[in-house]
Design a protein around this motif. Structure first.
Motif, short mmCIF file in Angstrom:
data_model
loop_
_atom_site.label_atom_id
_atom_site.label_comp_id
_atom_site.label_asym_id
_atom_site.label_seq_id
_atom_site.Cartn_x
_atom_site.Cartn_y
_atom_site.Cartn_z
N ALA A 73 81.02 16.14 -7.33
CA ALA A 73 80.62 17.55 -7.24
C ALA A 73 80.40 17.97 -5.79
CB ALA A 73 79.34 17.78 -8.06
N LEU A 74 79.81 17.10 -4.99
CA LEU A 74 79.57 17.43 -3.58
C LEU A 74 80.88 17.43 -2.80
CD1 LEU A 74 77.73 18.09 -1.25
CD2 LEU A 74 77.20 15.65 -1.02
N ASP A 76 83.78 18.13 -3.89
CA ASP A 76 84.51 19.35 -4.23
C ASP A 76 83.95 20.54 -3.47
OD1 ASP A 76 86.10 17.93 -5.97
OD2 ASP A 76 85.02 18.56 -7.78
N ARG A 77 82.62 20.66 -3.39
CA ARG A 77 82.01 21.78 -2.65
C ARG A 77 82.39 21.72 -1.18
NH1 ARG A 77 80.23 21.82 -7.30
NH2 ARG A 77 78.51 23.11 -8.09
N ARG A 81 84.48 24.50 0.98
CA ARG A 81 83.88 25.11 2.16
C ARG A 81 84.80 24.98 3.36
NH1 ARG A 81 81.74 24.90 6.80
NH2 ARG A 81 82.33 22.73 7.14
N VAL A 278 74.56 19.71 -3.27
CA VAL A 278 75.42 20.58 -4.07
C VAL A 278 74.78 21.96 -4.19
CG1 VAL A 278 76.42 20.97 -6.36
CG2 VAL A 278 76.46 18.67 -5.35
N LEU A 281 74.90 23.85 -0.75
CA LEU A 281 76.19 24.46 -0.43
C LEU A 281 76.49 25.64 -1.34
CD1 LEU A 281 78.46 21.40 0.45
CD2 LEU A 281 77.40 23.05 1.98
N ASP A 282 75.96 25.62 -2.55
CA ASP A 282 76.13 26.78 -3.43
C ASP A 282 75.44 28.02 -2.86
OD1 ASP A 282 77.69 25.44 -5.23
OD2 ASP A 282 76.08 25.05 -6.68
N GLY A 284 75.43 28.82 0.23
CA GLY A 284 76.50 29.35 1.05
C GLY A 284 76.12 29.75 2.46
#
Length: 392
Positions: A73-74, A76-77, A81, A278, A281-282, A284
């Motif tokens: 999951a991380l 992918d983020r 980014r 995670v 980073l969501d 942003g």
């Protein structure tokens, strides 16, 4: 029975002591000192990080070792980014989550260098980079930046020898605050490609740019994936320093070697911190930029105070990170001056000697970790302390 101390590693004898703990000890021994020293921000991470912690323990599998490259999951983020903000297709590289940016840098050095090899650093350099190079038995080859703390491309090329393995750039720069323009970073990257070297690009301050400056990542250059290592961190931008999460992009040819080092050193970055990352980073980049407005205001306070010192100091342009790296013309030894400023004026900064600046008295002044009122008081103390040098 006779006691004795077995010999320590000879490599470590040439490694400087870390300056931040040393200054920290001086601060603790002088109550009431304001610190403009350590490179952190004044805010904590987004609420999303705390919300993840509440749910973390619900899955027993999260308490086991995780994949050495990072949780999916991380990763992918991070890839999303990098594509959106840096123009980098992460699929061209290998990607690894590390326990902070410093760990990423040391891991990269271990992967590409043998004992006695050379690594080109630009002075003033980040002291942990110089320490890491020496720690693994390599030799830093130090090239001076120009008077604006920008890259001297001719000097960098001249410093390359038969044992050179990498050129290191840090932009936005610690300690100088300089932001390297895209053409210069492209030139370094092309030089490394031409000479068969790695370009280690430290970009942990990428969000901290001011007055129209723009961060550029060499990983976005066509063909960079064969010889470029890009290092990032959540510590600075997201107020996430103690959680220890960084990451790096590197050539896929290094993947097996990097995995060996990661597994031996840490196995994986802390799982709880990765899950929190995670959520971070969501939140942003917009979340960070809202906080940069406050840092920019504090930056202005520092600049105004320094301008009042006139010819006592030289303050080169610094459009990035959250530092000014100033030369004090009658300052003497920078370490002694820092000690005097703490003892007599209760203001702490970092001596330039730690960054390889031994041709004058330099100070790194940080403005990311304090609010406006504290910065005003701190700069008043610093200005008073530097003015006191006029009396000898």
């Amino acid at each position: 029975m006779k006691s004795f101390m077995p010999p320590i590693s000879p490599r470590m004898r040439d490694v400087q002591m870390p300056i931040i703990p040393r200054v920290g000890d001086l601060i603790r021994s002088t109550p009431g000192t304001i610190s403009l020293g350590q490179g952190v921000v004044d805010y904590g991470p987004p609420a999303a990080a705390h919300e993840v912690l509440v749910r973390f323990c619900e899955d027993p599998a999260r308490h086991k070792y995780q994949h050495g490259l990072g949780i999916p999951a991380l990763r992918d983020r991070i890839a999303a980014r990098l594509a959106a903000e840096n123009g980098i297709d992460a699929d061209r590289f290998a990607l690894m989550v590390t326990a902070g940016g410093n760990m990423a840098f040391l891991t990269a050095l271990l992967a590409i260098c043998g004992e006695g090899d050379e690594v080109v650093l630009v002075r003033p350099y980040f002291f942990n980079h110089e320490m890491a190079v020496r720690m693994i038995g390599c030799q830093p080859v130090v090239v001076a930046a120009d008077e604006r703390y920008q890259l001297d491309l001719t000097a960098i090329e001249a410093a390359i020898g038969p044992r050179t393995r990498a050129v290191v750039t840090v932009s936005p720069n610690n300690p100088s605050g300089a932001v390297y323009p895209e053409p210069d970073l492209r030139a370094v990257n092309a030089l490394c490609a031409d000479r068969g070297l790695f370009h280690l690009s430290d970009e942990v301050y990428e969000y901290f740019v001011f007055d129209g400056a723009r961060h550029f990542s060499p990983g976005a250059i066509a063909g960079a994936e064969g010889h470029t290592v890009c290092i990032y961190s959540l510590s600075k931008s997201y107020g996430f320093a103690s959680w220890r999460v960084g990451y790096m992009l590197f050539p896929t040819a290094l993947l097996e070697t990097m995995e060996k080092i990661q597994d031996t050193n840490v196995i994986c970055a802390p799982a709880v911190s990765q899950h929190a990352a995670v959520g971070v980073l969501d939140a942003g980049r917009k979340w960070v930029e809202e906080r940069l407005e406050f840092i920019a205001a504090v930056r202005g306070i520092a600049l105004d105070a320094l301008s009042g010192l006139g010819e006592r100091v030289t303050v080169p342009r610094a459009d990035g990170a959250f530092y000014f790296f100033v030369r004090v013309h009658r300052g003497g030894d920078s370490v002694a001056l820092v000690e005097r400023l703490i003892r007599e004026h209760r203001i702490a900064v970092i001596p330039g000697a730690a960054f390889g600046m031994d041709d004058g008295c330099y100070l790194r002044i940080g403005y990311g970790a304090v609010d406006a009122a504290t910065m005003e008081e701190g700069m008043d103390r610093l200005v008073t302390g530097i003015r006191a040098l006029d009396a000898g």
